[in-house]
Scaffold this active site. Structure first.
Site, short mmCIF file in Angstrom:
data_model
loop_
_atom_site.label_atom_id
_atom_site.label_comp_id
_atom_site.label_asym_id
_atom_site.label_seq_id
_atom_site.Cartn_x
_atom_site.Cartn_y
_atom_site.Cartn_z
N TYR A 71 42.27 9.23 13.74
CA TYR A 71 41.63 10.23 14.59
C TYR A 71 41.67 11.60 13.93
O TYR A 71 40.78 12.42 14.13
CB TYR A 71 42.31 10.29 15.97
CG TYR A 71 41.51 11.12 16.95
CD1 TYR A 71 40.40 10.58 17.58
CD2 TYR A 71 41.84 12.46 17.18
CE1 TYR A 71 39.63 11.34 18.44
CE2 TYR A 71 41.08 13.23 18.05
CZ TYR A 71 39.97 12.67 18.68
OH TYR A 71 39.21 13.43 19.53
N PHE A 123 11.52 24.86 11.57
CA PHE A 123 11.68 23.42 11.72
C PHE A 123 12.00 23.16 13.19
O PHE A 123 12.66 23.97 13.84
CB PHE A 123 12.74 22.82 10.81
CG PHE A 123 12.79 21.32 10.97
CD1 PHE A 123 11.77 20.53 10.47
CD2 PHE A 123 13.80 20.72 11.71
CE1 PHE A 123 11.76 19.15 10.70
CE2 PHE A 123 13.79 19.34 11.93
CZ PHE A 123 12.77 18.55 11.42
N THR A 124 11.54 22.04 13.72
CA THR A 124 11.59 21.75 15.16
C THR A 124 12.98 21.97 15.77
O THR A 124 13.16 22.82 16.65
CB THR A 124 11.14 20.31 15.41
OG1 THR A 124 11.92 19.43 14.58
CG2 THR A 124 9.66 20.12 15.07
N ASP A 214 19.24 25.96 5.07
CA ASP A 214 19.08 24.61 5.57
C ASP A 214 18.97 23.76 4.31
O ASP A 214 17.93 23.72 3.66
CB ASP A 214 17.83 24.49 6.44
CG ASP A 214 17.64 23.06 6.94
OD1 ASP A 214 18.21 22.13 6.32
OD2 ASP A 214 16.93 22.86 7.94
N LYS A 257 19.23 12.95 4.61
CA LYS A 257 18.19 13.07 3.58
C LYS A 257 18.86 13.03 2.21
O LYS A 257 19.19 11.98 1.71
CB LYS A 257 17.39 14.35 3.77
CG LYS A 257 16.38 14.28 4.92
CD LYS A 257 17.01 14.49 6.27
CE LYS A 257 16.02 14.86 7.34
NZ LYS A 257 16.70 14.97 8.66
N ARG A 381 2.69 16.06 12.24
CA ARG A 381 3.36 17.35 12.06
C ARG A 381 2.29 18.41 12.22
O ARG A 381 1.81 19.01 11.29
CB ARG A 381 4.04 17.46 10.69
CG ARG A 381 5.23 16.54 10.49
CD ARG A 381 6.58 17.05 10.97
NE ARG A 381 6.93 16.82 12.35
CZ ARG A 381 8.18 16.66 12.79
NH1 ARG A 381 9.19 16.64 11.94
NH2 ARG A 381 8.43 16.52 14.07
N PHE A 447 7.11 16.00 20.65
CA PHE A 447 6.55 15.00 19.73
C PHE A 447 7.29 13.67 19.79
O PHE A 447 6.71 12.62 19.53
CB PHE A 447 6.54 15.54 18.30
CG PHE A 447 7.87 16.02 17.81
CD1 PHE A 447 8.29 17.31 18.09
CD2 PHE A 447 8.71 15.18 17.10
CE1 PHE A 447 9.53 17.76 17.66
CE2 PHE A 447 9.95 15.62 16.66
CZ PHE A 447 10.36 16.91 16.95
N1 F0G Z 1 16.33 20.59 8.93
C1 F0G Z 1 15.32 19.97 8.32
C2 F0G Z 1 14.55 20.68 7.26
C3 F0G Z 1 14.99 18.66 8.68
O1 F0G Z 1 13.98 18.05 8.07
C4 F0G Z 1 15.74 18.02 9.69
C5 F0G Z 1 15.41 16.68 10.14
C6 F0G Z 1 16.79 18.71 10.30
C7 F0G Z 1 17.06 20.00 9.88
C8 F0G Z 1 17.62 18.11 11.41
O2 F0G Z 1 18.47 17.14 10.91
O3 F0G Z 1 17.67 15.02 11.98
O4 F0G Z 1 19.90 15.17 10.87
O5 F0G Z 1 19.50 16.30 13.02
N2 F0G Z 1 14.34 16.12 9.84
C9 F0G Z 1 13.93 14.78 10.15
C10 F0G Z 1 12.50 14.59 9.70
C11 F0G Z 1 14.15 14.34 11.54
O6 F0G Z 1 11.95 13.51 9.97
O7 F0G Z 1 11.93 15.48 9.08
P1 F0G Z 1 18.89 15.84 11.75
#
Ligand code: F0G
Length: 455
Positions: A71, A123-124, A214, A257, A381, A447
């Site tokens: 833990y 980014f979303t 990021d 990634k 996108r 989305f």
């Molecule tokens: N920043 C970037 C540039 C990303 O592409 C993503 C995720 C995140 C942050 C968030 O990371 O998913 O681990 O919580 N991108 C994925 C995509 C979901 O399909 O582009 P996460």
């Protein structure tokens, strides 16, 4: 066409579904014409995302067996910490279940109501966490990034004038940090130059503004610097990456990634006080600071993935494979974002379907058609991903794209050929593709779960 063959061989195989067009028509209807809602068993080549979909190496799988599931104080945490220090150069690391977990911690700690957070394109999830904490995202990417056709080598660069203008307008005390994405996902996987990173650092430091990267696709960014920026051709990817990171105070990372794992992420930083705050907050949302929502084995896989990701042959093959797909589409006149970026090829839906207005979701419609036609799953996108502003009005992004995202070490060049041929075919019959209307929309990150119907 020539390509460099894979710098790996295949030890385990995963059969994939071969479906008929009739089956796919039924499947996409059931999924509300949203590729996020398809079942993966109905997908032939899955280019929805490069996130968590990459193949781990035998070395990473072996690492799972030495998971120390304590833990607190798991040895795999220390291996991860060492990897982050060695490869990225940050002093402290707080693991999180994935990238948005790190974004949550960073945004809660650093953003106050009424603050502004500049970034090189939204980014979303990143922007949503900024907004949830009372911040306003301000796009400071160079104008060229919003034009899909311009061949600019570092289309992810921050526009220093835009950054300066924001500082002048709101005052540096209202800007807790600038978020610099390396590479920029929604601009098409476009890289940021080392020169620009240095300049951002200089400008931000002058006003005491912190710089948070990021770092999600930072190794791909390093490859582009090596390939395109004067003075870096003879440097190693490892050295370039270290230099990039030296211009940041810390980073959020989606390990799914470039760290080559199926789950995991982290927040890293040099500042002890920020680390202290993050380790206080992480226990609320993720877990102890020494596991952050991950199993010991997951941290081990990420630690090993971090080292593998800077292998020169690996990253070269990765970038070249994506480029191969892009080049085939360009040669056949299919409109795509140029230049081809690191993790994906982006179809330009506005140019592909000029007869479909943005309010009828051209990229969403194109993604659905591509699936029906070929079983290839891609991702919208465009206007659906961009969502609504605080007043509930639609954002109208200039880029209306369909992303063909390539998982790392998963598909072969023959798969790329199948995808290319499907897109080329579809482009030849583009006049028959109609738009969609929305039938269900959730309040945030729409989305993921929105549903549609053909017009
Ligand atoms: N920043 C970037 C540039 C990303 O592409 C993503 C995720 C995140 C942050 C968030 O990371 O998913 O681990 O919580 N991108 C994925 C995509 C979901 O399909 O582009 P996460």
């Amino acid at each position: 066409k020539k390509y460099i063959a894979e710098p790996f061989k295949i030890k385990a195989v995963e059969p994939i579904a071969m479906t008929t067009k009739q089956q796919r028509i039924a499947a996409i209807k059931e999924a509300g014409y949203n590729t996020f809602l398809l079942k993966s068993k109905d997908v032939y080549i899955d280019l929805l995302t490069d996130s968590g979909t990459s193949a781990m190496s035998d070395n990473q799988w072996a690492g799972l067996m030495i998971g120390d599931e304590a833990y607190a104080g798991s040895k795999n945490f220390y291996n991860l910490e060492a990897a982050v220090r060695n490869v990225y150069g940050f002093k402290y690391v707080v693991p999180t279940h994935q990238g948005r977990g790190a974004e949550n911690l960073l945004s809660q700690i650093m953003i106050k109501k009424g603050d502004y957070v500049p970034g090189n394109m939204y980014f979303t999830t990143t922007r949503l966490h900024q907004e949830l904490n009372g911040g306003t995202f301000v796009d400071v990417i160079i104008d060229e990034a919003h034009n899909s056709e311009l061949e600019v080598p570092f289309k992810g660069d921050v526009d220093l004038n835009k950054f300066q203008r924001l500082i002048d307008q709101v005052g540096p005390e209202k800007i807790p940090y600038i978020c610099v994405a390396v590479t920029v996902n929604l601009a098409g996987g476009q890289p940021v130059s080392m020169k620009n990173l240095k300049e951002v650092k200089e400008l931000a430091s002058k006003y005491g503004i912190k710089i948070m990267f990021d770092a999600t696709r930072c190794v791909e960014n390093a490859f582009y610097i090596k390939e395109r920026e004067d003075g870096y051709q003879d440097k190693s990817i490892a050295a370039i990456l270290k230099e990039m990171m030296s211009y940041a105070d810390g980073c959020t990372m989606s390990g799914k990634k470039d760290c080559l794992v199926n789950i995991g992420g982290f927040l890293a930083m040099n500042d002890e006080d920020l680390y202290l705050q993050a380790s206080q907050l992480v226990v609320v949302y993720e877990g102890m600071p020494s596991y952050g929502g991950l199993a010991g084995r997951d941290m081990e896989a990420m630690a090993r993935g971090i080292y593998e990701s800077i292998d020169e042959d690996y990253i070269k093959h990765r970038i070249y494979q994506v480029r191969y797909l892009g080049d085939r589409l360009i040669e056949n006149g299919v409109p795509v974002v140029r230049p081809i970026g690191g993790h994906a090829v982006f179809l330009d839906a506005k140019k592909f379907l000029p007869h479909v207005p943005q309010d009828n979701f051209p990229a969403q419609a194109l993604a659905a058609e591509l699936y029906i036609h070929s079983g290839v799953r891609s991702m919208e996108r465009g206007i659906v991903s961009a969502g609504r502003d605080k007043e509930g009005k639609n954002y109208y992004p200039k880029l209306e794209l369909v992303r063909l995202t390539i998982p790392r070490r998963v598909y072969t060049y023959s798969h790329m050929d199948v995808v290319a041929e499907a897109c080329i075919d579809l482009y030849q019959q583009r006049d028959s593709i109609k738009g969609l209307k929305i039938t269900y929309e959730p309040p945030v990150l729409r989305f993921f779960t929105s549903r549609f119907e053909p017009l």
